[in-house]
Design an enzyme around this catalytic site. Structure first.
Site, PDB file in Angstrom:
ATOM      1  N   GLY A 214       0.827  -1.198   0.000  1.00  8.50           N
ATOM      2  CA  GLY A 214       0.000   0.000   0.000  1.00  8.50           C
ATOM      3  C   GLY A 214       0.859   1.245   0.000  1.00  8.50           C
ATOM      4  CD  GLU A 235       0.413 -12.301   6.876  1.00  8.89           C
ATOM      5  OE1 GLU A 235      -0.653 -12.354   6.246  1.00  8.89           O
ATOM      6  OE2 GLU A 235       0.494 -11.851   8.040  1.00  8.89           O
TER       7      GLU A 235
END
Length: 622
Positions: A214, A235
């Site tokens: 993002g 992750e």
């Protein structure tokens, strides 16, 4: 396209699925859409099949209203229009769970899987297919499901790590080309840019980072370009790491777990990223139960986790998966990495968010959680919170101190109301009547890095949240220092007095400090301030430096910064009163151009600087 078994014989879905079965659907950028479409087209006599999945970058056709009789959706992470709408309308369920513990749901038959529908790369010469860009919980689903049905996609990269499945583990498949979904880098807006600058300041050279995708993560990665020897244990990874790896900023050299490797469970980005991870021996994909394990995360020293939030209340509770009563996303791996960073030697758990909603009308730093909102990261887990107005360090802070820290990084137009709201709960004493104010002359990022005497320091404004820090600073002084600074021997700095000294209207007066941080705390090492004199459009300057930090240039640097600010504010002059026996401080002022003048007190020397004649030359290290 025809579904076939291992022998290449055409098979039917009904050979593997029965009504009421539970199936897993591949994650993130590896959603086997061709399999889903084929199942829908050939689903005669099948009903009420429960679909289980996490985030899926797809059209999510199985969640559309027209397929409600065929599929019952149970998502472990909400994402995508159709899934989010189905949850909001009650046609789908949301099951909150830490990503690290989802594999346990499969393995222990809490959510037993009748089939796993996944996407893989074509098999290599040894018969191994790769789960490619999405190993995450897919690996455990493959191991736990009674049947594995695969879409073999020539566009799926072959990734390294624990990402392989042998063709003998696959019961049926079809070959179908499918371009992986791409999420291009978004244009970084000014708010995200500033948050990125602040968050990057919390990352030391040699740290290992976890970060998402993002505008804010992209901004953080942008401002890591001048760092050294970073590692990645995350992750997920996105395009932002490519240039950092190619430039050598990310080299994983100083990692203490999976040394030398960028470690992740999935990736999502552009085709450039998918090409980058294809057969890249420097990037390894592992299952979520391994990467997201807080114990494993903590094996990385100096682990910095950076996660986003929807809102944070003034006690430090973090809401990340819902907007009021509306579930928006999921718990995901936030708590896994926050906890892992906490347990890491030198680790820092960081929460980032804009101070307001996009329209600027609602503060995202709130006095209390919005009704219906759910806490993902508790007030006991939170470490740092970052907005475009700075960094709030909540580690070891009382509720009162947390409230002041968070008000300081809230949008200025909401600070007064937040302070008033918090008073209703008696978290802030009556003498605390000023909200934090900014020093715009320092620039958009009010924290400045300096290297003085070979050590790194932060220059920033004092704020009401510094009350206890200033008390500690005062009690570190010797009798001689107190005499030089206050011209008499003070013996006490009460909370009330300390609060008064840090509750500065920075638009009128000025109070700056040098601080040092370790991974947990922040210590004030020097304070410089001036008091505005309206009648003469001037200000009186004063300093105090911690004894152990003298002769490093702190007073000079603070003074030069204050001269810059005073000139920008168009003050006519700066004055100072220094004890005659304080030779070191007299030298600081005179080197900056101050001229001695008449003093009524024989023990003091008055000095004055006419600002138009001043040239500043502080060397600032960004």
């Amino acid at each position: 396209m025809q579904l076939t078994n291992k022998a290449g014989t055409p098979v039917q879905w009904q050979d593997y699925l029965k009504s009421g079965h539970r199936i897993f659907i591949g994650s993130n950028a590896a959603v086997p859409n061709a399999l889903i479409d084929n199942l829908i087209e050939n689903s005669a006599q099948l009903h009420d099949i429960e679909t289980v999945h996490i985030l899926t970058f797809s059209d999510n056709v199985w969640a559309k209203p027209e397929h409600k009789d065929l599929f019952k959706v149970n998502t472990l992470f909400i994402g995508g229009k159709n899934v989010r709408e189905a949850v909001a309308e009650g046609r789908a369920d949301y099951t909150p769970c830490f990503i690290s513990e989802i594999p346990t749901l499969f393995k222990q038959n809490i959510l037993p899987l009748d089939a796993a529908l996944v996407m893989v790369s074509p098999p290599d010469e040894y018969g191994y297919c790769s789960l490619g860009v999405s190993v995450d919980v897919v690996a455990s689903a493959v191991k736990s499901a009674k049947v594995v049905i695969a879409q073999v996609n020539p566009h799926m990269p072959c990734t390294n790590g624990h990402s392989f499945i042998h063709v003998n583990q696959i019961h049926a498949w079809l070959t179908a080309e499918q371009r992986l979904p791409e999420i291009p880098d978004q244009q970084i807006d000014p708010v995200s840019e500033r948050i990125g600058q602040y968050a990057a300041m919390l990352v030391e050279n040699g740290a290992t980072i976890q970060i998402g995708i993002g505008k804010i993560p992209s901004a953080v990665l942008k401002y890591l370009m001048n760092h050294k020897d970073l590692g990645v244990h995350s992750e997920m990874i996105s395009d932002g790491i490519i240039d950092l790896m190619k430039s050598g900023v990310i080299n994983n050299r100083r990692k203490t777990f999976h040394k030398g490797k960028t470690v992740t469970t999935f990736c999502i980005g552009t085709q450039r990223l998918y090409d980058f991870v294809d057969k890249n021996q420097h990037v390894e994909f592992y299952p979520s139960e391994h990467v997201n394990s807080p114990v494993n995360i903590a094996k990385n020293d100096n682990m910095v986790s950076i996660n986003s939030a929807i809102e944070v209340d003034l006690t430090g509770q973090v809401v990340s998966d819902s907007i009021g009563h509306q579930f928006y996303s999921g718990i995901g791996g936030q708590v896994d990495f926050v906890r892992g960073a906490w347990l890491s030697k030198g680790g820092k758990p960081v929460i980032v968010l804009p101070s307001t909603t996009k329209d600027g009308c609602i503060s995202r730093i709130v006095p209390h959680i919005t009704e219906g909102g759910g806490v993902v990261t508790s007030r006991g887990h939170v470490g740092y919170v970052v907005t475009e107005f700075g960094i709030a360090n909540l580690i070891g802070k009382s509720i009162r101190e947390r409230a002041l820290e968070l008000i300081r990084i809230a949008h200025p137009k909401f600070r007064d109301d937040l302070l008033q709201q918090v008073r209703k709960h008696y978290w802030v004493p009556t003498y605390q009547d000023n909200t934090p104010t900014s020093v715009p002359e320092l620039g958009a990022v009010e924290l400045k890095k300096f290297t003085l005497g070979g050590e790194r320091f932060i220059l920033r404004p004092l704020s009401p949240a510094d009350e206890r820090r200033l008390q500690e600073f005062f009690y570190s002084h010797t009798k001689e220092t107190l005499m030089m600074r206050y011209n008499h021997h003070l013996t006490q700095m009460t909370r009330e007095n300390s609060c008064q000294l840090v509750s500065v209207d920075q638009h009128k007066d000025l109070a700056l400090c040098f601080t040092q941080r370790d991974h947990l705390g922040e210590i004030i090492q020097a304070v410089g301030r001036y008091y505005f004199i309206e009648a003469s459009n001037s200000a009186e300057v004063a300093f105090v430096i911690r004894e152990t930090q003298r002769s490093k240039g702190m007073a000079t640097t603070l003074l030069l910064q204050m001269i810059k600010i005073a000139k920008k504010r168009k003050l006519s002059s700066l004055i100072a009163c220094v004890r005659r026996d304080n030779a070191a401080m007299l030298k600081v002022f005179e080197n900056a151009g101050f001229v001695r003048g008449y003093s009524e007190d024989f023990d003091e020397i008055s000095l004055c600087l006419t600002l138009e004649e001043t040239i500043t030359n502080a060397k600032e290290i960004e």
